[in-house]
Design a protein around this motif. Structure first.
Motif, PDB file in Angstrom:
ATOM      1  N   UNK A  82       0.838  -1.206   0.000  1.00 44.00           N
ATOM      2  CA  UNK A  82       0.000   0.000   0.000  1.00 44.00           C
ATOM      3  C   UNK A  82       0.870   1.252   0.000  1.00 44.00           C
ATOM      4  N   UNK A  83       1.909   1.242   0.794  1.00 46.50           N
ATOM      5  CA  UNK A  83       2.839   2.372   0.850  1.00 46.50           C
ATOM      6  C   UNK A  83       3.450   2.616  -0.528  1.00 46.50           C
ATOM      7  N   UNK A  84       3.907   1.538  -1.164  1.00 51.09           N
ATOM      8  CA  UNK A  84       4.578   1.633  -2.464  1.00 51.09           C
ATOM      9  C   UNK A  84       3.615   2.070  -3.573  1.00 51.09           C
ATOM     10  N   UNK A 126       0.686   5.429  -1.306  1.00 52.97           N
ATOM     11  CA  UNK A 126       1.147   6.597  -0.541  1.00 52.97           C
ATOM     12  C   UNK A 126       2.312   7.322  -1.205  1.00 52.97           C
ATOM     13  N   UNK A 127       3.331   6.563  -1.603  1.00 53.13           N
ATOM     14  CA  UNK A 127       4.504   7.213  -2.199  1.00 53.13           C
ATOM     15  C   UNK A 127       4.175   7.996  -3.465  1.00 53.13           C
ATOM     16  N   UNK A 128       3.345   7.472  -4.370  1.00 53.36           N
ATOM     17  CA  UNK A 128       3.010   8.285  -5.546  1.00 53.36           C
ATOM     18  C   UNK A 128       2.341   9.614  -5.185  1.00 53.36           C
ATOM     19  N   UNK A 129       1.719   9.674  -4.000  1.00 54.20           N
ATOM     20  CA  UNK A 129       1.110  10.927  -3.522  1.00 54.20           C
ATOM     21  C   UNK A 129       2.056  11.724  -2.636  1.00 54.20           C
ATOM     22  N   UNK A 130       3.319  11.288  -2.550  1.00 52.47           N
ATOM     23  CA  UNK A 130       4.342  11.933  -1.721  1.00 52.47           C
ATOM     24  C   UNK A 130       3.927  11.992  -0.256  1.00 52.47           C
ATOM     25  N   UNK A 131       3.379  10.879   0.234  1.00 53.13           N
ATOM     26  CA  UNK A 131       2.955  10.799   1.630  1.00 53.13           C
ATOM     27  C   UNK A 131       3.704   9.668   2.311  1.00 53.13           C
TER      28      UNK A 131
END
Length: 181
Positions: free
Chosen positions: A67-69, A72-77
């Motif tokens: 989920x993070x990969x 979240x990361x594509x949203x810079x979170x």
């Protein structure tokens, strides 16, 4: 201009250089032995298999890494809401996100299952090396840095209270974020 050395100074310098090279060799051999002990337990042939880790809470962290990969990361979170469990829960508020960043960086190269295992295990391999480097940066003399790395290896093998974090037992039961910091 040449500098004249006091009688016996050249011999002292040679002895000091020989002692320094012996200490460096002892450090290299000691650190290699520590890494070999860790590699015997956490075998690369198993870490590089594209399987999901099992044991303790560790499998529950795999969806977190995915989920993070992916979300979240594509949203810079670095944290957010994970809807996967019951009505959801906040993600990465109680766990250090660095291992998940590392897993995300490795995922395109080796796939997420292998990246997850490498990100989980890397802290175990780094601890003795970073203790050694820290002792060297503090200018502690030989053999203190190597003894510090050896003490870190002993700490890694402590099996009491595996939920505290930092040890191999806690890393393998899901507390791998604590090994990093």
């Amino acid at each position: 201009a040449l500098v004249a050395l006091a009688p016996g100074a050249a011999a002292r310098l040679r002895r000091m250089a020989l002692a320094t090279s012996r200490q460096r060799l002892a450090d290299a051999l000691g650190l290699a032995a520590i890494l070999l002990v860790l590699l015997d337990l956490l075998r690369p042939s198993l870490l590089l298999l594209p399987t999901i880790t099992a044991g303790g809470d560790t499998p529950c962290h795999y969806p977190t890494a995915v989920w993070f990969h992916e979300r979240l990361l594509p949203s810079f979170r670095l944290h957010g809401w994970y809807p996967g469990a019951s009505l959801g829960h906040p993600l990465l508020l109680y766990y250090f996100p660095f291992p998940f960043l590392l897993m995300s960086a490795l995922a395109p190269l080796v796939g997420m299952p292998v990246a997850f295992k490498l990100g989980t295990a890397l802290g175990v391999f780094l601890l003795p090396l970073l203790v050694y480097a820290s002792f060297r940066l503090m200018r502690l003399t030989f053999p203190a840095p190597l003894l510090g790395a050896g003490a870190a290896l002993v700490f890694l093998y402590v099996e009491d209270n595996p939920i505290w974090g930092g040890t191999i037992a806690s890393t393998l039961t899901g507390e791998f974020s604590y090994t990093y910091g």
